[in-house]
Structures are given as C-alpha cells and as structure tokens.
Design a protein around this motif. Structure first.
Motif, short mmCIF file in Angstrom:
data_model
loop_
_atom_site.label_atom_id
_atom_site.label_comp_id
_atom_site.label_asym_id
_atom_site.label_seq_id
_atom_site.Cartn_x
_atom_site.Cartn_y
_atom_site.Cartn_z
N GLN A 32 0.79 -1.34 0.13
CA GLN A 32 0.19 -0.11 -0.09
C GLN A 32 1.09 1.25 -0.04
O GLN A 32 0.55 2.25 -0.68
CB GLN A 32 -0.85 -0.02 1.24
CG GLN A 32 -2.03 0.99 1.10
CD GLN A 32 -3.21 0.34 0.42
OE1 GLN A 32 -3.18 -0.57 -0.27
NE2 GLN A 32 -4.48 1.12 0.58
N CYS A 33 1.85 1.20 0.72
CA CYS A 33 2.85 2.36 0.93
C CYS A 33 3.58 2.52 -0.62
O CYS A 33 3.74 3.72 -0.86
CB CYS A 33 3.84 2.32 1.91
SG CYS A 33 3.25 2.49 3.63
N LEU A 34 3.85 1.38 -0.97
CA LEU A 34 4.74 1.74 -2.32
C LEU A 34 3.63 2.14 -3.28
O LEU A 34 4.04 2.88 -4.09
CB LEU A 34 5.29 0.02 -2.75
CG LEU A 34 6.24 -0.04 -3.94
CD1 LEU A 34 7.22 0.91 -3.64
CD2 LEU A 34 6.34 -1.36 -4.19
N ILE A 38 4.02 5.44 -5.85
CA ILE A 38 3.90 5.26 -7.31
C ILE A 38 2.93 6.30 -7.68
O ILE A 38 3.11 6.97 -8.74
CB ILE A 38 3.51 3.97 -7.73
CG1 ILE A 38 4.78 2.96 -7.30
CG2 ILE A 38 3.40 3.87 -9.45
CD1 ILE A 38 4.33 1.45 -7.51
N TYR A 39 1.52 6.29 -7.10
CA TYR A 39 0.58 6.96 -7.43
C TYR A 39 1.00 8.83 -7.34
O TYR A 39 0.79 9.36 -8.34
CB TYR A 39 -0.37 6.84 -6.61
CG TYR A 39 -1.73 7.78 -6.95
CD1 TYR A 39 -2.79 7.53 -7.79
CD2 TYR A 39 -1.93 8.88 -6.14
CE1 TYR A 39 -3.95 8.26 -7.96
CE2 TYR A 39 -2.98 9.85 -6.33
CZ TYR A 39 -4.02 9.31 -7.22
OH TYR A 39 -5.14 10.20 -7.33
N HIS A 40 1.42 9.18 -6.24
CA HIS A 40 1.63 10.41 -6.08
C HIS A 40 2.90 10.97 -6.91
O HIS A 40 2.94 12.20 -7.34
CB HIS A 40 1.82 10.74 -4.81
CG HIS A 40 0.62 10.57 -3.82
ND1 HIS A 40 -0.53 11.22 -4.09
CD2 HIS A 40 0.27 9.90 -2.91
CE1 HIS A 40 -1.66 10.96 -3.23
NE2 HIS A 40 -1.01 10.17 -2.49
N GLU A 41 4.00 10.06 -7.05
CA GLU A 41 5.30 10.64 -7.82
C GLU A 41 4.80 10.50 -9.38
O GLU A 41 5.80 11.02 -10.06
CB GLU A 41 6.44 9.65 -7.29
CG GLU A 41 6.78 10.11 -5.88
CD GLU A 41 7.43 11.39 -5.81
OE1 GLU A 41 8.14 11.62 -6.96
OE2 GLU A 41 7.73 11.85 -4.71
N ALA A 42 4.22 9.47 -9.63
CA ALA A 42 4.33 8.99 -11.20
C ALA A 42 3.05 8.80 -11.91
O ALA A 42 3.29 7.79 -12.86
CB ALA A 42 5.39 7.97 -11.41
N CYS A 71 7.47 1.46 3.93
CA CYS A 71 6.75 2.57 4.68
C CYS A 71 7.58 3.40 5.32
O CYS A 71 7.49 4.85 5.05
CB CYS A 71 5.50 2.01 5.28
SG CYS A 71 4.29 1.19 4.60
N ASP A 72 8.71 2.93 5.82
CA ASP A 72 9.80 3.95 6.51
C ASP A 72 10.36 4.70 5.54
O ASP A 72 10.64 5.89 5.47
CB ASP A 72 10.76 2.99 7.27
CG ASP A 72 10.42 1.98 8.31
OD1 ASP A 72 9.32 2.51 8.85
OD2 ASP A 72 11.07 1.00 8.69
N VAL A 73 10.81 4.23 4.36
CA VAL A 73 11.60 4.80 3.19
C VAL A 73 10.44 5.65 2.57
O VAL A 73 11.12 6.97 2.25
CB VAL A 73 11.86 3.78 2.18
CG1 VAL A 73 12.20 4.21 0.95
CG2 VAL A 73 13.22 2.79 2.69
N VAL A 74 9.28 5.39 2.53
CA VAL A 74 8.45 6.29 1.83
C VAL A 74 8.33 7.49 2.61
O VAL A 74 8.19 8.71 2.09
CB VAL A 74 7.33 5.63 1.32
CG1 VAL A 74 6.16 6.68 0.85
CG2 VAL A 74 7.50 4.91 0.20
N TYR A 75 7.99 7.27 3.86
CA TYR A 75 7.69 8.39 4.79
C TYR A 75 8.77 9.07 5.60
O TYR A 75 8.63 9.72 6.51
CB TYR A 75 6.59 7.87 5.97
CG TYR A 75 5.11 7.81 5.14
CD1 TYR A 75 4.56 9.10 4.88
CD2 TYR A 75 4.68 6.55 4.85
CE1 TYR A 75 3.10 8.79 4.26
CE2 TYR A 75 3.59 6.69 4.25
CZ TYR A 75 2.78 7.59 3.79
OH TYR A 75 1.62 7.47 3.06
N LYS A 99 -1.58 0.36 -7.73
CA LYS A 99 -1.33 -1.06 -6.78
C LYS A 99 -0.97 -2.06 -7.40
O LYS A 99 -0.12 -3.01 -6.83
CB LYS A 99 -2.87 -1.24 -6.02
CG LYS A 99 -3.19 -0.22 -5.04
CD LYS A 99 -4.39 -0.79 -4.20
CE LYS A 99 -5.77 -0.42 -5.05
NZ LYS A 99 -7.09 -0.74 -4.18
N LEU A 100 -1.50 -2.32 -8.87
CA LEU A 100 -0.97 -3.41 -9.69
C LEU A 100 0.55 -3.29 -9.83
O LEU A 100 1.27 -4.30 -9.99
CB LEU A 100 -1.75 -3.49 -10.95
CG LEU A 100 -3.15 -3.84 -10.88
CD1 LEU A 100 -3.79 -3.85 -12.26
CD2 LEU A 100 -3.43 -5.17 -10.34
#
Length: 140
Positions: A32-34, A38-42, A71-75, A99-100
């Motif tokens: 979900q974090c990944l 992906i959604y917000h960046e690209a 999640c640690d990396v993303v946030y 998500k896919l």
C-alpha cells in the motif's frame, strides 16, 4: 478502449495475483505504501516510469543510509515531497494501476529485475549512472 500496455498489465496482474499471497515477501501495508508512492510520484508517467519509482523505493529499503521497510522509506522526512502534504487519492483508475504496479514491482524486484540498476534517487538532475525514464532521471 484499453491500450495494449494496460491490457497486458491487467493480464499480467491477474496472473500474478494468483500467487502473490505466497510469492510476495511484503505485507499488504507495505504494498500500500509503495502504491501510494507510485501514484503520487508518477501516476501520469508510462509504465516504465512508474516501475522506476517502485524500484528506487525498494532499492532504498536495502541501502544503509535509508534502510527500513517500504513505509519507513516512503515516509522518511524530506524524501518524497507528497508525504508532507497528505494528498487524497482522487483518480481511481490510476490508483488501481499503482497498486498493480506495486505488486508487479515487488515480485520482479525479488526476482532480481530492476530497470534503474540499483538507483536510489530520481529527479531532473543528470548524474553518473543515471537512467532517464519518463520525466524522472534515476541515479545512484
């Protein structure tokens, strides 16, 4: 009307979803974090650009400087600008696709595939070992 790539993605995703529960070493929360990254960046980028965001994120989980879970990396503070703004997900189709791609990326990554060759960053700067994919340049 679906493009060839999104049809292919759907078929691939359906095939993968069958065994992701066993094959995927990442929890649903991490995926979900990944997907959010992906959604917000690209989300407006081609498939390769979205995968590159996923791989940069996954590469960071293995790196001593960033390390930790997805999640640690993303946030992590001041790494991905969208995390400070807490934006809402409004484009449902783009979100489903993110998500896919997150699922596909984690499986391919665990199988040793990475279209960024281990890059830890992406942005407009040109650096040594940079990979230009869509609007992003990924570099080590």
């Amino acid at each position: 009307h679906m493009s060839h790539t999104s049809t292919l993605l759907s078929v691939l995703a359906l095939t993968l979803i069958g065994f992701t529960a066993n094959a995927n070493t990442y929890s649903e929360k991490q995926i979900q974090c990944l997907a959010q990254n992906i959604y917000h960046e690209a989300r407006g980028e081609p498939y390769e650009g979205q995968l590159a965001v996923a791989y940069v994120t996954l590469n960071r989980t293995q790196d001593d400087y960033f390390h930790g879970s997805i999640c640690d990396v993303v946030y992590q503070k001041k790494q991905f600008s969208w995390t400070a703004k807490k934006p809402k997900i409004k484009e449902q189709k783009a979100w489903e696709r993110s998500k896919l791609i997150a699922i596909i990326a984690t499986i391919l990554y665990d199988a040793g595939k990475d279209n960024t060759n281990g890059a830890l960053y992406f942005d407009g700067k040109k650096r040594k070992n940079s990979v230009r994919i869509g609007k992003h340049t990924s570099y080590q």
